[in-house]
Scaffold this motif. Sequence first.
Motif, PDB file in Angstrom:
ATOM      1  N   ASP A  43     -32.910 111.086 -93.093  1.00 47.01           N
ATOM      2  CA  ASP A  43     -34.269 110.613 -92.807  1.00 47.01           C
ATOM      3  C   ASP A  43     -34.893 109.878 -93.993  1.00 47.01           C
ATOM      4  OD1 ASP A  43     -34.137 111.679 -90.238  1.00 47.01           O
ATOM      5  OD2 ASP A  43     -35.246 113.499 -90.774  1.00 47.01           O
ATOM      6  N   LEU A  44     -34.684 110.373 -95.209  1.00 46.88           N
ATOM      7  CA  LEU A  44     -35.272 109.732 -96.382  1.00 46.88           C
ATOM      8  C   LEU A  44     -34.659 108.367 -96.644  1.00 46.88           C
ATOM      9  CD1 LEU A  44     -35.676 112.744 -98.819  1.00 46.88           C
ATOM     10  CD2 LEU A  44     -37.456 111.558 -97.517  1.00 46.88           C
ATOM     11  N   VAL A  45     -33.365 108.244 -96.425  1.00 47.94           N
ATOM     12  CA  VAL A  45     -32.702 106.942 -96.576  1.00 47.94           C
ATOM     13  C   VAL A  45     -33.278 105.960 -95.558  1.00 47.94           C
ATOM     14  CG1 VAL A  45     -30.498 105.712 -96.310  1.00 47.94           C
ATOM     15  CG2 VAL A  45     -30.584 107.879 -97.561  1.00 47.94           C
ATOM     16  N   CYS A  46     -33.430 106.394 -94.332  1.00 49.80           N
ATOM     17  CA  CYS A  46     -33.978 105.533 -93.284  1.00 49.80           C
ATOM     18  C   CYS A  46     -35.404 105.096 -93.611  1.00 49.80           C
ATOM     19  CB  CYS A  46     -33.934 106.236 -91.934  1.00 49.80           C
ATOM     20  SG  CYS A  46     -32.257 106.473 -91.316  1.00 49.80           S
ATOM     21  N   ALA A  47     -36.210 106.020 -94.090  1.00 55.01           N
ATOM     22  CA  ALA A  47     -37.589 105.683 -94.460  1.00 55.01           C
ATOM     23  C   ALA A  47     -37.611 104.632 -95.569  1.00 55.01           C
ATOM     24  CB  ALA A  47     -38.344 106.934 -94.895  1.00 55.01           C
ATOM     25  N   ALA A  48     -36.739 104.780 -96.545  1.00 56.00           N
ATOM     26  CA  ALA A  48     -36.676 103.812 -97.642  1.00 56.00           C
ATOM     27  C   ALA A  48     -36.226 102.441 -97.136  1.00 56.00           C
ATOM     28  CB  ALA A  48     -35.721 104.301 -98.728  1.00 56.00           C
ATOM     29  N   LEU A  49     -35.253 102.418 -96.245  1.00 57.48           N
ATOM     30  CA  LEU A  49     -34.769 101.142 -95.714  1.00 57.48           C
ATOM     31  C   LEU A  49     -35.844 100.453 -94.868  1.00 57.48           C
ATOM     32  CD1 LEU A  49     -31.136 102.204 -94.736  1.00 57.48           C
ATOM     33  CD2 LEU A  49     -31.831 100.795 -96.695  1.00 57.48           C
ATOM     34  N   ARG A  50     -36.574 101.223 -94.062  1.00 59.18           N
ATOM     35  CA  ARG A  50     -37.667 100.643 -93.260  1.00 59.18           C
ATOM     36  C   ARG A  50     -38.764 100.085 -94.165  1.00 59.18           C
ATOM     37  NH1 ARG A  50     -37.132 105.368 -90.535  1.00 59.18           N
ATOM     38  NH2 ARG A  50     -39.128 106.127 -91.312  1.00 59.18           N
ATOM     39  N   ARG A  51     -39.119 100.845 -95.186  1.00 58.20           N
ATOM     40  CA  ARG A  51     -40.183 100.418 -96.107  1.00 58.20           C
ATOM     41  C   ARG A  51     -39.778  99.145 -96.847  1.00 58.20           C
ATOM     42  NH1 ARG A  51     -44.226  98.555 -97.096  1.00 58.20           N
ATOM     43  NH2 ARG A  51     -45.376  98.925 -98.988  1.00 58.20           N
ATOM     44  N   ALA A  52     -38.554  99.076 -97.278  1.00 61.48           N
ATOM     45  CA  ALA A  52     -38.066  97.876 -97.970  1.00 61.48           C
ATOM     46  C   ALA A  52     -38.097  96.664 -97.044  1.00 61.48           C
ATOM     47  CB  ALA A  52     -36.657  98.108 -98.498  1.00 61.48           C
ATOM     48  N   ALA A  53     -37.704  96.849 -95.797  1.00 62.93           N
ATOM     49  CA  ALA A  53     -37.731  95.740 -94.844  1.00 62.93           C
ATOM     50  C   ALA A  53     -39.173  95.252 -94.622  1.00 62.93           C
ATOM     51  CB  ALA A  53     -37.101  96.161 -93.522  1.00 62.93           C
ATOM     52  N   ARG A  54     -40.095  96.186 -94.452  1.00 64.21           N
ATOM     53  CA  ARG A  54     -41.497  95.796 -94.265  1.00 64.21           C
ATOM     54  C   ARG A  54     -42.028  95.060 -95.498  1.00 64.21           C
ATOM     55  NH1 ARG A  54     -42.266 100.924 -92.232  1.00 64.21           N
ATOM     56  NH2 ARG A  54     -43.385 101.555 -94.080  1.00 64.21           N
ATOM     57  N   ALA A  55     -41.673  95.540 -96.672  1.00 62.20           N
ATOM     58  CA  ALA A  55     -42.165  94.919 -97.912  1.00 62.20           C
ATOM     59  C   ALA A  55     -41.707  93.470 -98.033  1.00 62.20           C
ATOM     60  CB  ALA A  55     -41.698  95.726 -99.126  1.00 62.20           C
ATOM     61  N   ARG A  56     -40.515  93.176 -97.563  1.00 65.08           N
ATOM     62  CA  ARG A  56     -40.006  91.802 -97.658  1.00 65.08           C
ATOM     63  C   ARG A  56     -40.713  90.858 -96.699  1.00 65.08           C
ATOM     64  NH1 ARG A  56     -35.475  94.655 -98.731  1.00 65.08           N
ATOM     65  NH2 ARG A  56     -34.744  94.786 -96.589  1.00 65.08           N
ATOM     66  N   HIS A  57     -41.418  91.378 -95.730  1.00 65.11           N
ATOM     67  CA  HIS A  57     -42.061  90.524 -94.727  1.00 65.11           C
ATOM     68  C   HIS A  57     -43.579  90.438 -94.864  1.00 65.11           C
ATOM     69  CE1 HIS A  57     -38.484  89.508 -92.472  1.00 65.11           C
ATOM     70  NE2 HIS A  57     -38.055  90.721 -92.788  1.00 65.11           N
ATOM     71  N   HIS A  58     -44.144  91.080 -95.888  1.00 63.31           N
ATOM     72  CA  HIS A  58     -45.597  90.958 -96.114  1.00 63.31           C
ATOM     73  C   HIS A  58     -45.933  89.523 -96.453  1.00 63.31           C
ATOM     74  CE1 HIS A  58     -46.277  95.464 -97.124  1.00 63.31           C
ATOM     75  NE2 HIS A  58     -46.352  95.218 -95.851  1.00 63.31           N
ATOM     76  N   GLN A  59     -47.066  89.086 -95.959  1.00 63.45           N
ATOM     77  CA  GLN A  59     -47.513  87.733 -96.258  1.00 63.45           C
ATOM     78  C   GLN A  59     -48.646  87.764 -97.256  1.00 63.45           C
ATOM     79  OE1 GLN A  59     -48.388  85.533 -92.735  1.00 63.45           O
ATOM     80  NE2 GLN A  59     -46.367  85.837 -91.879  1.00 63.45           N
ATOM     81  N   LEU A  60     -48.729  86.724 -98.032  1.00 62.11           N
ATOM     82  CA  LEU A  60     -49.798  86.602 -99.037  1.00 62.11           C
ATOM     83  C   LEU A  60     -51.075  86.107 -98.377  1.00 62.11           C
ATOM     84  CD1 LEU A  60     -47.806  85.057-101.970  1.00 62.11           C
ATOM     85  CD2 LEU A  60     -48.480  87.438-101.648  1.00 62.11           C
TER      86      LEU A  60
END
Length: 137
Positions: free
Chosen positions: A120-137
Amino acid sequence: MTKNISPPEALIYAMVTVSAADRAITTDELNRIGSIVRELPPFRAYTDDWLADAAQDCGKLLRKPHGVENVLDLVKATLTPELYETAYVLCAEVAASDLAVHHEEEKFLALLASNLEMDDLVCAALRRAARARHHQL
């Protein structure tokens, strides 16, 4: 289960399935799948025609009874454990690409993680990283 597929095809099936989970495959999601296939090492030997064919084959499988479950089983049977995190993070990337991860997409990600017996912790980290790469300025 259906026919045998290659590991790159299994990754495509997983990405197409998460994209279709909310019944609306967006242009952003399709573009992200295309860029993943063009950029990442597992797909270097493949062309855009191959991507379209694999996506269509996945769509046919999804339309059958128990389609999502069959895709999950096929992905697990095809991928080695070393590629489980790859499959998950690529799906998280596709889900995050349109800046709105829908409930159905989250549900598919949970099913994928469970089917692949991921932490679960690995999955949470992977989801968070994916979201972070798609944030817009």
